[in-house]
Design a protein around this motif. Structure first.
Motif, PDB file in Angstrom:
ATOM      1  N   LEU A   1       8.162   8.133  -8.627  1.00 19.75           N
ATOM      2  CA  LEU A   1       6.838   7.729  -8.032  1.00 19.75           C
ATOM      3  C   LEU A   1       6.638   6.275  -7.675  1.00 19.75           C
TER       4      LEU A   1
ATOM      5  N   GLU B   1       8.364  11.505  -0.705  1.00 16.04           N
ATOM      6  CA  GLU B   1       7.226  12.033  -0.253  1.00 16.04           C
ATOM      7  C   GLU B   1       6.528  10.857   0.722  1.00 16.04           C
TER       8      GLU B   1
ATOM      9  N   GLY C   1       4.058   4.342  -7.370  1.00 17.75           N
ATOM     10  CA  GLY C   1       3.628   3.386  -8.209  1.00 17.75           C
ATOM     11  C   GLY C   1       4.546   2.640  -9.329  1.00 17.75           C
ATOM     12  N   PHE C   2       5.598   3.246  -9.643  1.00 11.33           N
ATOM     13  CA  PHE C   2       6.355   2.715 -10.549  1.00 11.33           C
ATOM     14  C   PHE C   2       7.626   1.973  -9.886  1.00 11.33           C
TER      15      PHE C   2
ATOM     16  N   ARG D   1       0.846  -1.353  -0.010  1.00  8.43           N
ATOM     17  CA  ARG D   1       0.064  -0.017  -0.063  1.00  8.43           C
ATOM     18  C   ARG D   1       0.780   1.366  -0.103  1.00  8.43           C
ATOM     19  N   ILE D   2       1.741   1.280  -0.958  1.00  2.00           N
ATOM     20  CA  ILE D   2       2.644   2.567  -1.425  1.00  2.00           C
ATOM     21  C   ILE D   2       1.447   3.579  -1.618  1.00  2.00           C
ATOM     22  N   PHE D   3       1.804   4.702  -1.470  1.00  5.09           N
ATOM     23  CA  PHE D   3       1.183   5.910  -1.988  1.00  5.09           C
ATOM     24  C   PHE D   3       1.662   6.093  -3.510  1.00  5.09           C
ATOM     25  N   PRO D   4       0.665   5.695  -4.540  1.00  2.85           N
ATOM     26  CA  PRO D   4       1.283   5.588  -5.977  1.00  2.85           C
ATOM     27  C   PRO D   4       1.716   7.042  -6.551  1.00  2.85           C
ATOM     28  N   GLU D   5       1.223   7.806  -6.094  1.00  2.00           N
ATOM     29  CA  GLU D   5       1.337   9.126  -6.928  1.00  2.00           C
ATOM     30  C   GLU D   5       2.357   9.944  -6.168  1.00  2.00           C
ATOM     31  N   SER D   6       2.803   9.695  -4.887  1.00  5.71           N
ATOM     32  CA  SER D   6       3.980  10.401  -4.528  1.00  5.71           C
ATOM     33  C   SER D   6       5.325   9.790  -4.735  1.00  5.71           C
TER      34      SER D   6
ATOM     35  N   ARG E   1       8.016  10.832   3.792  1.00  2.37           N
ATOM     36  CA  ARG E   1       7.673  12.291   4.797  1.00  2.37           C
ATOM     37  C   ARG E   1       6.276  12.183   5.346  1.00  2.37           C
ATOM     38  N   ILE E   2       5.526  11.590   4.359  1.00 10.00           N
ATOM     39  CA  ILE E   2       3.970  11.345   4.988  1.00 10.00           C
ATOM     40  C   ILE E   2       4.037  10.450   5.895  1.00 10.00           C
ATOM     41  N   GLY E   3       4.768   9.301   5.963  1.00 10.18           N
ATOM     42  CA  GLY E   3       5.111   8.431   7.076  1.00 10.18           C
ATOM     43  C   GLY E   3       5.615   8.898   8.307  1.00 10.18           C
TER      44      GLY E   3
ATOM     45  N   ARG F   1       8.706   3.426   5.401  1.00 11.69           N
ATOM     46  CA  ARG F   1       7.706   4.480   5.727  1.00 11.69           C
ATOM     47  C   ARG F   1       7.377   4.308   7.290  1.00 11.69           C
TER      48      ARG F   1
END
Lengths: 249, 288
Positions: free
Chosen positions: A144, A109, A146-147, A100-105, A112-114, A160
């Motif tokens: 990113l 980032e 997602g990649f 569940r990685i943030f795909p668009e960050s 940092r959200i973590g 994270r």
């Protein structure tokens, strides 16, 4: 330090967790092994409190009726009714199944959200630490989420989770979909995290072979019940465990 | 040249109207159909503060924004939280709130040309041979300022990053200690304040009328659908596409086609690219 007693989870009338008790001492690595649908993810979600959120959402949407029973104590405090965000604040941080990685960050980032719960100083320190144990992430800083490949995503997911300053880190199937070489390398990284930071870790996995050597204590989950438990040596000596997880007799 | 300059002004106005809506939807997947009502309410509150209490304009404006933020948060806490996760109920509940507010205002006497916010700036300047009044210039300036401020906020503050995480994966955010209900309240407060900010700069260009509420809602929804629901960059791009299309129809066909353009844009987008121009989430999912 962390103790779960008599956990029961029902989806409608289906019993997903049957009277599971487990404990994890300060700085221990505890393994929970089981096949698909043995109840590993339900157990991890229950420990992290995500189950409460799923229960709430299902109730609101008129979906499945989920019942949760049992007791959870963490550092002498009853955490059974704590909402997931509050549990993370208390120090129980889940690194969820399928990452569940943030795909668009970007990778940076995501980290940092973590660090939402971390004080600025802790965040800088942990960020440095994550980059030392997972040097592959340094080059990918601006990619990113997602990649990323599966292995990279898993490193990022663990990193994270570390950013949230866990006292107890819950890893749900960290080896899923990874090549055997990376599985062993990641298992060693998990051991390093415990040794270097003293973080207590509970890891749920179906691939017992790479994880077994690093655990202090383990449980075997079958059809929602903890059928066997013991230290690493006891589990390795148990003929049923050997047959089921190591393919030898 | 007229088309270029008025196109930009119109596009920025649309972006301002849509920003609050797309912000709330992007973060908590909550389609706030009371958006237009909040827009009109902000203008009305500001007018009341100006005329009943005689406050100076800047103070009245800021106070109105603060009241809107509180109102948005309260709306979520008291009503919308009970229907979370049920998309249809969320739409019905928020639209009902919007209707109640707008028709309440109409019943309370908001009609005709009596309620007018004075422009902040009067006079006009010539840009490249086109006369533009200062208030319209201010719209562009504030639009740029708000977008820039929002960008800084979501990329460089702890709360902003948390909102960004929540927007992408609620459960992952929960495991990191980010409380989804609290974030939804923050998003609603921000979104309402944005609706208010848009109202305060756009309403002085005309009268405060109840119909503006419905109009703004249609524009906001059009911009969000064309841009891809929940995508902020998409919304801004879409605002420019629709904005210029509207100005072109005004010049070539007549001024009555603005709403038609917006609705046509919705229909065409839904036929050709249902996830919107910048529905990036979907695209990523398809690739992985």
């Amino acid at each position: 330090m962390f103790e779960a007693r008599g956990l029961m989870v029902f989806y409608e009338n289906m019993l997903a967790l049957n009277n599971v008790s487990l404990s994890c001492g300060e700085g221990q690595i505890v393994g929970v092994f089981g096949a698909n649908s043995a109840g590993k993810s339900t157990l991890m979600y229950t420990l992290a409190g995500i189950m409460l959120d799923i229960q709430k959402k299902e109730a609101m949407a008129g979906g499945e009726r989920i019942t949760i029973r049992g007791a959870l104590s963490f550092l002498g405090r009853d955490v059974m009714q704590l909402k997931p965000a509050k549990r993370a604040e208390a120090g129980i941080v889940l690194c969820p199944e399928r990452r569940r990685i943030f795909p668009e960050s970007s990778v940076m980032e995501n980290l940092r959200i973590g660090g939402y719960l971390a004080k600025p100083k802790e965040a800088t320190e942990t960020l440095d630490y994550v980059m030392t144990i997972f040097p592959a992430l340094v080059k990918l800083e601006n990619r990113l989420g997602g990649f990323l490949s599966g292995g990279e995503q898993q490193m990022l997911a663990i990193g994270r989770a570390l950013m949230a300053q866990p006292r107890l880190l819950l890893l749900d199937e960290p080896l899923l979909g990874l090549s055997p070489a990376i599985q062993y390398w990641l298992a060693k990284s998990i051991l390093d995290i415990r040794n270097q930071r003293g973080t207590s870790i509970i890891v749920a996995e179906q691939y017992a072979r790479p994880i077994m050597p690093i655990i202090d204590y383990g449980y075997i989950l079958e059809n929602g019940s903890a059928v066997v438990e013991g230290t690493k040596e006891e589990l390795l000596d148990n003929p049923d465990v050997k047959a089921a997880y190591f393919g030898t007799n | 040249m007229d088309i270029l300059i008025y196109g930009i002004i119109n596009s920025v106005s649309l972006a301002l109207m849509a920003l609050g809506f797309t912000l709330v939807y992007g973060i908590s997947r909550l389609p706030n159909f009371a958006h237009g009502a909040l827009y009109v309410t902000a203008g009305y509150i500001c007018w009341q503060l100006l005329h009943r209490l005689g406050l100076p304009y800047p103070l009245a404006g800021l106070l109105a924004l603060a009241i809107m933020a509180l109102a948005g948060a309260a709306m979520y806490q008291l009503i919308l939280v009970r229907v979370r996760g049920m998309a249809i109920s969320e739409i019905i509940a928020s639209y009902a709130i919007g209707l109640a507010i707008l028709e309440g205002l109409r019943w309370g006497g908001l009609k005709g040309a009596t309620v007018i916010l004075p422009p902040f700036a009067t006079g006009s300047v010539g840009i490249l041979g086109v006369t533009v009044d200062l208030q319209r210039l201010l719209v562009v300036l504030l639009g740029a300022l708000l977008v820039g401020g929002l960008w800084l906020f979501v990329n460089h503050t702890r709360l902003g990053l948390a909102l960004k995480g929540m927007a992408q994966d609620e459960r992952a955010a929960l495991t990191l200690g980010i409380d989804s209900d609290r974030m939804a309240v923050v998003a609603m407060a921000l979104g309402s304040a944005f609706a208010g900010a848009a109202a305060l700069v756009l309403l002085p260009l005309g009268n405060i009328v109840v119909e503006a509420g419905y109009n703004v809602l249609i524009m906001a929804v059009a911009v969000c659908i064309v841009g891809g629901l929940g995508s902020w960059t998409g919304a801004i791009m879409a605002a420019f596409i629709i904005g210029f299309a509207q100005i072109l129809t005004v010049v070539l066909l007549g001024p009555h086609y603005q709403v038609v353009v917006a609705i046509l844009a919705i229909i065409l987008t839904l036929i050709w690219r249902p996830s919107g121009l910048f529905g990036r989430q979907k695209e990523l999912e398809e690739r992985v």
